[in-house]
Scaffold this motif. Structure first.
Motif, mmCIF file in Angstrom:
data_model
loop_
_atom_site.group_PDB
_atom_site.id
_atom_site.type_symbol
_atom_site.label_atom_id
_atom_site.label_comp_id
_atom_site.label_asym_id
_atom_site.label_seq_id
_atom_site.Cartn_x
_atom_site.Cartn_y
_atom_site.Cartn_z
ATOM 1 N N ARG A 7 0.826 -1.211 0.000
ATOM 2 C CA ARG A 7 0.000 0.000 0.000
ATOM 3 C C ARG A 7 0.860 1.260 0.000
ATOM 4 O O ARG A 7 1.826 1.358 0.748
ATOM 5 N N ALA A 8 0.473 2.214 -0.830
ATOM 6 C CA ALA A 8 1.170 3.500 -0.898
ATOM 7 C C ALA A 8 0.292 4.587 -0.291
ATOM 8 O O ALA A 8 -0.935 4.564 -0.418
ATOM 9 N N SER A 9 0.926 5.524 0.374
ATOM 10 C CA SER A 9 0.195 6.641 0.968
ATOM 11 C C SER A 9 -0.336 7.569 -0.122
ATOM 12 O O SER A 9 0.281 7.741 -1.182
ATOM 13 N N ARG A 10 -1.479 8.184 0.159
ATOM 14 C CA ARG A 10 -2.027 9.204 -0.720
ATOM 15 C C ARG A 10 -1.646 10.616 -0.259
ATOM 16 O O ARG A 10 -2.007 11.601 -0.905
ATOM 17 N N ASN A 11 -0.930 10.701 0.863
ATOM 18 C CA ASN A 11 -0.529 12.011 1.395
ATOM 19 C C ASN A 11 0.785 12.479 0.785
ATOM 20 O O ASN A 11 1.710 12.886 1.491
ATOM 21 N N ILE A 12 0.843 12.404 -0.542
ATOM 22 C CA ILE A 12 2.051 12.757 -1.279
ATOM 23 C C ILE A 12 1.746 13.881 -2.250
ATOM 24 O O ILE A 12 0.761 13.831 -2.978
ATOM 25 N N TYR A 107 -3.743 10.317 15.663
ATOM 26 C CA TYR A 107 -2.590 10.786 14.899
ATOM 27 C C TYR A 107 -3.048 11.386 13.583
ATOM 28 O O TYR A 107 -3.812 10.785 12.834
ATOM 29 N N ARG A 108 -2.582 12.594 13.299
ATOM 30 C CA ARG A 108 -2.870 13.259 12.028
ATOM 31 C C ARG A 108 -1.608 13.231 11.175
ATOM 32 O O ARG A 108 -0.640 13.923 11.477
ATOM 33 N N PRO A 109 -1.576 12.415 10.140
ATOM 34 C CA PRO A 109 -0.345 12.253 9.358
ATOM 35 C C PRO A 109 0.009 13.497 8.569
ATOM 36 O O PRO A 109 -0.859 14.319 8.246
ATOM 37 N N PRO A 110 1.279 13.660 8.250
ATOM 38 C CA PRO A 110 1.712 14.817 7.463
ATOM 39 C C PRO A 110 1.562 14.560 5.973
ATOM 40 O O PRO A 110 1.371 13.433 5.527
ATOM 41 N N GLN A 111 1.664 15.622 5.207
ATOM 42 C CA GLN A 111 1.876 15.522 3.774
ATOM 43 C C GLN A 111 3.383 15.422 3.547
ATOM 44 O O GLN A 111 4.183 15.965 4.319
ATOM 45 N N LEU A 112 3.779 14.751 2.481
ATOM 46 C CA LEU A 112 5.187 14.682 2.112
ATOM 47 C C LEU A 112 5.326 15.173 0.684
ATOM 48 O O LEU A 112 4.640 14.692 -0.214
ATOM 49 N N VAL A 113 6.192 16.162 0.504
ATOM 50 C CA VAL A 113 6.404 16.786 -0.800
ATOM 51 C C VAL A 113 7.680 16.235 -1.425
ATOM 52 O O VAL A 113 8.761 16.329 -0.836
ATOM 53 N N LEU A 114 7.545 15.663 -2.606
ATOM 54 C CA LEU A 114 8.699 15.263 -3.398
ATOM 55 C C LEU A 114 9.008 16.383 -4.373
ATOM 56 O O LEU A 114 8.108 16.868 -5.064
ATOM 57 N N GLY A 131 18.833 19.666 2.231
ATOM 58 C CA GLY A 131 18.560 18.264 2.502
ATOM 59 C C GLY A 131 17.092 18.067 2.859
ATOM 60 O O GLY A 131 16.297 19.006 2.814
ATOM 61 N N PRO A 132 16.689 16.845 3.199
ATOM 62 C CA PRO A 132 15.306 16.602 3.622
ATOM 63 C C PRO A 132 14.994 17.411 4.878
ATOM 64 O O PRO A 132 15.854 17.568 5.746
ATOM 65 N N PHE A 133 13.776 17.941 4.976
ATOM 66 C CA PHE A 133 13.437 18.714 6.168
ATOM 67 C C PHE A 133 11.933 18.684 6.399
ATOM 68 O O PHE A 133 11.146 18.336 5.513
ATOM 69 N N TYR A 134 11.543 19.076 7.613
ATOM 70 C CA TYR A 134 10.134 19.172 7.983
ATOM 71 C C TYR A 134 9.820 20.625 8.282
ATOM 72 O O TYR A 134 10.582 21.309 8.958
ATOM 73 N N CYS A 135 8.674 21.101 7.772
ATOM 74 C CA CYS A 135 8.249 22.488 7.989
ATOM 75 C C CYS A 135 7.017 22.496 8.892
ATOM 76 O O CYS A 135 5.926 22.115 8.446
ATOM 77 N N PRO A 136 7.149 22.912 10.151
ATOM 78 C CA PRO A 136 6.008 22.891 11.085
ATOM 79 C C PRO A 136 4.796 23.711 10.653
ATOM 80 O O PRO A 136 3.671 23.250 10.812
ATOM 81 N N PRO A 137 4.956 24.934 10.088
ATOM 82 C CA PRO A 137 3.766 25.724 9.762
ATOM 83 C C PRO A 137 2.811 25.044 8.789
ATOM 84 O O PRO A 137 1.592 25.178 8.916
ATOM 85 N N ASP A 138 3.346 24.340 7.781
ATOM 86 C CA ASP A 138 2.448 23.678 6.839
ATOM 87 C C ASP A 138 2.307 22.183 7.110
ATOM 88 O O ASP A 138 1.607 21.479 6.385
ATOM 89 N N ARG A 139 2.988 21.702 8.163
ATOM 90 C CA ARG A 139 2.892 20.290 8.573
ATOM 91 C C ARG A 139 3.269 19.366 7.426
ATOM 92 O O ARG A 139 2.658 18.325 7.213
ATOM 93 N N MET A 140 4.311 19.740 6.692
ATOM 94 C CA MET A 140 4.759 18.950 5.548
ATOM 95 C C MET A 140 6.240 18.613 5.662
ATOM 96 O O MET A 140 7.038 19.414 6.155
#
Length: 291
Positions: A7-12, A107-114, A131-140
């Motif tokens: 299964r692949a996530s749709r939060n992409i 749990y509210r999962p994040p979006q992940l941006v490629l 590099g890879p990073f997480y942005c708290p304001p947009d939860r991505m």
């Protein structure tokens, strides 16, 4: 790691697009950025010199007319996107269970941006140098999949589970955000001296490593996707991106007061701690006498 056909996530959000606009996978609207020309050489400089080279790349607003890519995704890029989506789906399943069982919350999962080369985020311009990073304001979480090549070829941390650890680490920052840990820590950093701020940054990163270990624990115990040698790949990745190792590989003497992510030993140790325990309570890097 067993990932094909799962299964692949749709939060992409896939912004590694051909000219004309970013592609969006999921159900929350159209992509808002377009990937750009690869900046992987600059990324390597940043990691090995231990400096933020984003000022060289003008990290402000990006001009879409100059950052469009002209080629479609390669087979390797498509596979990397599929891999990330499967790993993200695993993190969603695992953290949903962990929050329910250990936190008593949803749990509210994040979006992940490629993205490829450069994109936008609520934290400002995003590019390969960060590099890879997480942005708290947009939860991505943001990831240029070219980083997997850097991890394998330049940092000596190959293997699919090492790449999965990178995804799990950025999701772990989202977990910190959901638990209220990240905003409190960043508030403390804003009021601290440079040395104190660096130490808090190390605590944040080591806790994320520990949470990544929790992900690996349940990926093994509940999902059964961990294969022989996978744990060693993740531990090696944690070791190779320790501040002391990166500075030493850059030909510099390690300077602990400049560390922002932790030593190789610390990163490996906290990941192992999360893996062994599977418990959020074992990952409190903010109330321990020894990191």
């Amino acid at each position: 790691m067993k990932w094909q056909g799962r299964r692949a996530s749709r939060n992409i959000q896939d912004r590694r697009a051909s000219p004309g606009g970013g592609r969006r996978v999921g159900s929350r609207g159209a992509a808002q950025g377009i990937g750009g020309v690869g900046l992987i050489a600059v990324l390597i400089i940043g990691y090995f010199l231990g400096v933020d080279v984003s000022p060289l790349l003008d990290g402000g607003a990006l001009d879409d007319s100059s950052t469009q890519r002209s080629a479609p995704l390669s087979a390797e890029e498509r596979e990397a996107g599929q891999f990330v989506a499967v790993v993200l789906a695993d993190t969603e399943e695992i953290w949903t269970q962990v929050f329910r069982e250990q936190v008593g919350e949803v749990y509210r999962p994040p979006q992940l941006v490629l993205f490829s080369g450069a994109t936008r985020s609520a934290c400002g311009g995003a590019d390969g140098a960060s590099g890879p990073f997480y942005c708290p304001p947009d939860r991505m979480a943001y990831l240029d999949t070219a980083f997997f090549d850097v991890l394998r070829r330049r940092l000596g941390a190959g293997g699919d589970f090492a790449a999965a650890y990178v995804v799990a680490h950025e999701v772990a920052h989202h977990v910190q955000n959901e638990l209220g840990i990240l905003p409190r820590a960043n508030q403390m950093r804003s009021q601290a001296s440079e040395a104190a701020s660096n130490r808090i940054s190390v605590q944040i990163e080591l806790q994320a490593d520990c949470y990544s270990g929790i992900w690996a624990h349940y990926a093994d115990a509940r999902l059964g996707v961990v294969e022989p040698g996978d744990l060693a790949e993740a531990l090696n990745a944690a070791r190779q991106i320790g501040d002391d190792t990166l500075q030493r590989n850059a030909g510099r003497r390690p300077m602990p007061h400049t560390f922002t992510h932790g030593t190789s030993e610390q990163r490996e140790s906290w990941f192992q701690r999360g893996y062994d325990s599977g418990q959020i309570g074992q990952c409190d890097t903010f109330n321990t006498s020894r990191l």
